[in-house]
Design an enzyme around this catalytic site. Structure first.
Site, PDB file in Angstrom:
ATOM      1  N   ASP A   1       2.651   5.159  -5.195  1.00  0.00           N
ATOM      2  CA  ASP A   1       2.095   6.446  -4.793  1.00  0.00           C
ATOM      3  C   ASP A   1       3.046   7.564  -5.200  1.00  0.00           C
ATOM      4  OD1 ASP A   1       1.024   8.671  -3.609  1.00  0.00           O
ATOM      5  OD2 ASP A   1       0.690   7.751  -1.646  1.00  0.00           O
TER       6      ASP A   1
ATOM      7  N   ASP B   1       0.826  -1.203   0.000  1.00  0.00           N
ATOM      8  CA  ASP B   1       0.000   0.000   0.000  1.00  0.00           C
ATOM      9  C   ASP B   1       0.868   1.264   0.000  1.00  0.00           C
ATOM     10  OD1 ASP B   1      -2.453   1.338   0.064  1.00  0.00           O
ATOM     11  OD2 ASP B   1      -2.490   1.417   2.250  1.00  0.00           O
ATOM     12  N   HIS B   2       0.391   2.322  -0.648  1.00  0.00           N
ATOM     13  CA  HIS B   2       0.983   3.664  -0.615  1.00  0.00           C
ATOM     14  C   HIS B   2       2.500   3.656  -0.566  1.00  0.00           C
ATOM     15  CE1 HIS B   2      -2.506   6.213  -0.564  1.00  0.00           C
ATOM     16  NE2 HIS B   2      -3.075   5.445   0.343  1.00  0.00           N
TER      17      HIS B   2
ATOM     18  N   GLY C   1     -11.435   4.553   4.373  1.00  0.00           N
ATOM     19  CA  GLY C   1     -12.738   3.931   4.634  1.00  0.00           C
ATOM     20  C   GLY C   1     -13.167   3.967   6.092  1.00  0.00           C
ATOM     21  N   THR C   2     -12.199   3.951   7.010  1.00  0.00           N
ATOM     22  CA  THR C   2     -12.560   3.909   8.423  1.00  0.00           C
ATOM     23  C   THR C   2     -13.357   5.155   8.814  1.00  0.00           C
ATOM     24  OG1 THR C   2     -10.611   2.597   8.982  1.00  0.00           O
ATOM     25  CG2 THR C   2     -11.677   3.789  10.776  1.00  0.00           C
TER      26      THR C   2
ATOM     27  N   THR D   1      -7.115   2.208   9.780  1.00  0.00           N
ATOM     28  CA  THR D   1      -7.294   2.741  11.133  1.00  0.00           C
ATOM     29  C   THR D   1      -8.166   1.834  11.988  1.00  0.00           C
ATOM     30  OG1 THR D   1      -7.025   4.997  10.292  1.00  0.00           O
ATOM     31  CG2 THR D   1      -8.058   4.751  12.453  1.00  0.00           C
TER      32      THR D   1
ATOM     33  N   GLY E   1      -7.326   8.022   8.236  1.00  0.00           N
ATOM     34  CA  GLY E   1      -7.483   8.272   9.665  1.00  0.00           C
ATOM     35  C   GLY E   1      -8.942   8.480  10.039  1.00  0.00           C
TER      36      GLY E   1
ATOM     37  N   HIS F   1     -10.015   4.799  -0.538  1.00  0.00           N
ATOM     38  CA  HIS F   1      -9.119   4.972   0.596  1.00  0.00           C
ATOM     39  C   HIS F   1      -9.840   5.767   1.679  1.00  0.00           C
ATOM     40  CE1 HIS F   1      -5.103   3.881  -1.343  1.00  0.00           C
ATOM     41  NE2 HIS F   1      -6.028   3.647  -2.262  1.00  0.00           N
TER      42      HIS F   1
END
Length: 286
Positions: free
Chosen positions: A104, A82-83, A209-210, A232, A180, A207
């Site tokens: 990224d 990821d990223h 999603g939390t 997160t 976050g 991205h």
């Protein structure tokens, strides 16, 4: 079912409009918990590792753990970096066995981003791997990557041109989402997701999603967010359950590390199950 290619996991998800959880693990215990949830729920899952986690544990140790845990697994699973802004780390992980990466380069000018993403796609193809791309930074810092300053939003035409010319398999647009915890409910650009998917046929990665509401997830998934990132929520599940376990250990004056790990792993597993059910991926691997 063996470890699956990213596109083989996301193609049916896009067609049938369910979301595949892409969950950032932080150690071998959380990797095991997420995979266990996928098997129990008969759900595909994308296990994600940040650059920070790769550097902390080591690519060889991480991949050896992955290979051992997924040997003979009965649901489609994928290992995704990821990223990652570092071409060196991308190459390291591709050589080690990751079958999906997010390059990224969102802090670069679009032209340079495109040129380097094309090179990453070419490199990944040599390993049979797939690539997620982005040209706009997602607001927020995640595992040391990113910024709290909102980036410039590119036009739809620039996004479409980038997707077509780069050859990326998944695209992560900025739609008002953030990494976050959200301080307030975000104003999401649902139409942008719809437009990208309708014009390209390429699945969109959501991205940040939390913290989104269930109805927001469902709307975005229905429009083509086939990959839904969760980071997160895992960290909170692991840390908060650890905190509770430590407080109980202190109260009882009984210090057993394996009890702590078991409690925290169970919390992460339940978090993963909850998201699989929410995103509609539960039972899709039956």
């Amino acid at each position: 079912m063996p470890v699956a290619a990213l596109i083989d996991i996301l193609t049916p998800a896009l067609k049938e409009r369910y979301g595949v959880p892409a969950i950032n693990i932080v150690n071998v215990e959380t990797m095991e918990a997420v995979l266990d949830a996928a098997v129990t729920e008969r759900s595909p899952v994308i296990v994600q590792t940040s650059v920070k986690t790769v550097r902390h544990i080591g690519s060889s140790v991480l991949f050896s753990s992955w290979a051992a845990m997924t040997a003979g697994i009965e649901v489609p699973v994928c290992l995704h970096l990821d990223h990652c802004p570092s071409r060196e780390v991308i190459s390291e992980c591709l050589r080690a066995g990751w079958n999906s990466v997010l390059f990224d380069a969102s802090e670069m000018p679009v032209a340079e981003n495109l040129a380097q993403t094309m090179e990453v796609v070419s490199e990944a193809r040599r390993f049979g791997a797939h690539v997620e791309g982005e040209i706009e930074s997602i607001t927020g810092v995640e595992d040391g990557v990113g910024s709290d300053t909102p980036s410039e939003r590119q036009s739809l035409d620039i996004c479409l041109d980038f997707i077509a010319r780069s050859g990326v398999d998944v695209f992560a647009p900025s739609i008002g989402n953030a990494h976050g915890q959200y301080a307030a409910q975000p104003d999401l650009d649902y139409e942008r997701v719809q437009d990208i998917v309708d014009r390209t046929g390429v699945p969109v990665a959501l991205h940040g999603g939390t913290g989104l509401a269930e109805e927001q997830f469902r709307d975005l998934i229905a429009r083509g967010c086939a990959k839904v990132n969760i980071s997160t929520a895992l960290k909170r599940a692991w840390m908060m359950s650890s905190l509770d376990a430590l407080r109980e250990a202190e109260a009882r004056d009984r210090w057993e590390p394996l009890d702590l790990i078991s409690t925290s792993s169970a919390s992460v597993r339940q978090m993963a199950v909850d998201h699989m059910c929410m995103f509609g991926s539960s039972g899709r691997a039956a």
